[in-house]
Scaffold this motif. Sequence first.
Motif, PDB file in Angstrom:
ATOM      1  N   LEU A 138      10.678  53.530  84.108  1.00 30.01           N
ATOM      2  CA  LEU A 138       9.707  53.274  85.160  1.00 30.01           C
ATOM      3  C   LEU A 138      10.221  52.275  86.195  1.00 30.01           C
ATOM      4  N   VAL A 139      10.894  51.229  85.726  1.00 31.11           N
ATOM      5  CA  VAL A 139      11.282  50.140  86.627  1.00 31.11           C
ATOM      6  C   VAL A 139      12.613  50.410  87.320  1.00 31.11           C
ATOM      7  N   HIS A 140      13.583  50.896  86.549  1.00 27.37           N
ATOM      8  CA  HIS A 140      14.937  51.038  87.094  1.00 27.37           C
ATOM      9  C   HIS A 140      15.359  52.488  87.310  1.00 27.37           C
ATOM     10  N   GLY A 141      14.528  53.426  86.887  1.00 29.88           N
ATOM     11  CA  GLY A 141      14.874  54.830  87.075  1.00 29.88           C
ATOM     12  C   GLY A 141      16.031  55.301  86.226  1.00 29.88           C
ATOM     13  N   LEU A 142      16.275  54.632  85.104  1.00 33.90           N
ATOM     14  CA  LEU A 142      17.385  55.019  84.241  1.00 33.90           C
ATOM     15  C   LEU A 142      17.043  56.274  83.465  1.00 33.90           C
ATOM     16  N   ASN A 143      18.063  56.867  82.837  1.00 41.99           N
ATOM     17  CA  ASN A 143      17.800  58.068  82.039  1.00 41.99           C
ATOM     18  C   ASN A 143      17.030  57.692  80.777  1.00 41.99           C
ATOM     19  N   GLY A 144      16.513  58.691  80.103  1.00 42.70           N
ATOM     20  CA  GLY A 144      15.629  58.461  78.963  1.00 42.70           C
ATOM     21  C   GLY A 144      16.319  58.408  77.629  1.00 42.70           C
ATOM     22  N   LEU A 145      17.641  58.126  77.597  1.00 43.15           N
ATOM     23  CA  LEU A 145      18.377  58.144  76.328  1.00 43.15           C
ATOM     24  C   LEU A 145      17.855  57.093  75.354  1.00 43.15           C
ATOM     25  N   MET A 146      17.587  55.887  75.856  1.00 35.03           N
ATOM     26  CA  MET A 146      17.117  54.808  74.983  1.00 35.03           C
ATOM     27  C   MET A 146      15.732  55.139  74.433  1.00 35.03           C
ATOM     28  N   MET A 147      14.858  55.651  75.296  1.00 33.93           N
ATOM     29  CA  MET A 147      13.521  56.018  74.840  1.00 33.93           C
ATOM     30  C   MET A 147      13.586  57.149  73.815  1.00 33.93           C
ATOM     31  N   ALA A 148      14.446  58.134  74.062  1.00 31.16           N
ATOM     32  CA  ALA A 148      14.592  59.250  73.123  1.00 31.16           C
ATOM     33  C   ALA A 148      15.115  58.770  71.778  1.00 31.16           C
ATOM     34  N   ALA A 149      16.077  57.830  71.808  1.00 31.52           N
ATOM     35  CA  ALA A 149      16.623  57.296  70.557  1.00 31.52           C
ATOM     36  C   ALA A 149      15.548  56.557  69.767  1.00 31.52           C
ATOM     37  N   GLY A 150      14.727  55.767  70.479  1.00 31.26           N
ATOM     38  CA  GLY A 150      13.640  55.062  69.805  1.00 31.26           C
ATOM     39  C   GLY A 150      12.613  56.010  69.229  1.00 31.26           C
ATOM     40  N   PHE A 151      12.333  57.088  69.961  1.00 31.45           N
ATOM     41  CA  PHE A 151      11.362  58.084  69.492  1.00 31.45           C
ATOM     42  C   PHE A 151      11.856  58.776  68.232  1.00 31.45           C
ATOM     43  N   VAL A 152      13.121  59.185  68.226  1.00 34.16           N
ATOM     44  CA  VAL A 152      13.695  59.839  67.043  1.00 34.16           C
ATOM     45  C   VAL A 152      13.701  58.874  65.859  1.00 34.16           C
TER      46      VAL A 152
END
Length: 285
Positions: free
Chosen positions: A33-47
């Motif tokens: 949301l803030v930096h427009g980065l890719n969702g890799l970190m969020m996906a890793a946390g979700f998994v």
Amino acid sequence: MSGGSYYVPATSKWPILGSLALGTMLVGFGMILVHGLNGLMMAAGFVALLTVMGLWFRDVIKESRSGLYDAQMDRSFRQGMAWFIFSEVMFFGAFFGALFYVRTFALPWLDGEGAKGVAALLWPDFTASWPLLDPPGDVSGAREVLSPWQLPLANTLLLVGSSITLTVAHEGLKEGLRQTTRNWLLVTVLMGFTFIALQGVEYYEAYHHYGLTLEAGIYGSTFFLLTGFHGAHVIVGATILTVMLLRILRGHFAAQDHFGFEAACWYWHFVDVVWVGLFLFVYVF
């Protein structure tokens, strides 16, 4: 385990690992949301969160199947599930409250009504209406709204019907009719995932043909917050019921000892009731 005893689970690593996984997922989401980065970190946390939950529930099932839980533990589970559903009621209550506040107070104020009607000086041509298809200023609104009597009605019939089929499955389990439980629970699961598929079609139509998006003013944001979070709960509930179906197929649960199944029923009925409110106050009125 004798009468009057209380089983205390062994020290577990799952709470701290679950917290770390959830924190990783939320930090990743914030970075998007803030930096427009890719969702890799969020996906890793979700998994990681799904993995922790699966392994944690596996341990609970093993403990239950081993006969470690007594009546006191059963009461603890019931109280915990009741408080969890209460927290979910408060969660959706906040979003319903935002919807009612906008419709009952904010829009009339913008239209010049009441003590705060001076807001009408900003947009003198503004006329209060709901749904708000032509918001003031530079905010773009939806071109049209979805008819409640097509996909939303079909989804309402699906969820209400799924509560009925789930109740039949539950009664079958209490009567020891495992085949009845299996068949009707399978129907419930299929209805739940069909709901999600239809909601996906509805979102596609809203975005591509009606101009109804998250950016479409207050109507668009409240619409997608309420229906989107509810859809996420349906996915969770259908997944839980799928696990219950697999456990039924493996011979788990007894006629008088099946709180895991009963808790899943509580959650699913709660999700259904929330949808009825959504159908009435988001789509119809």
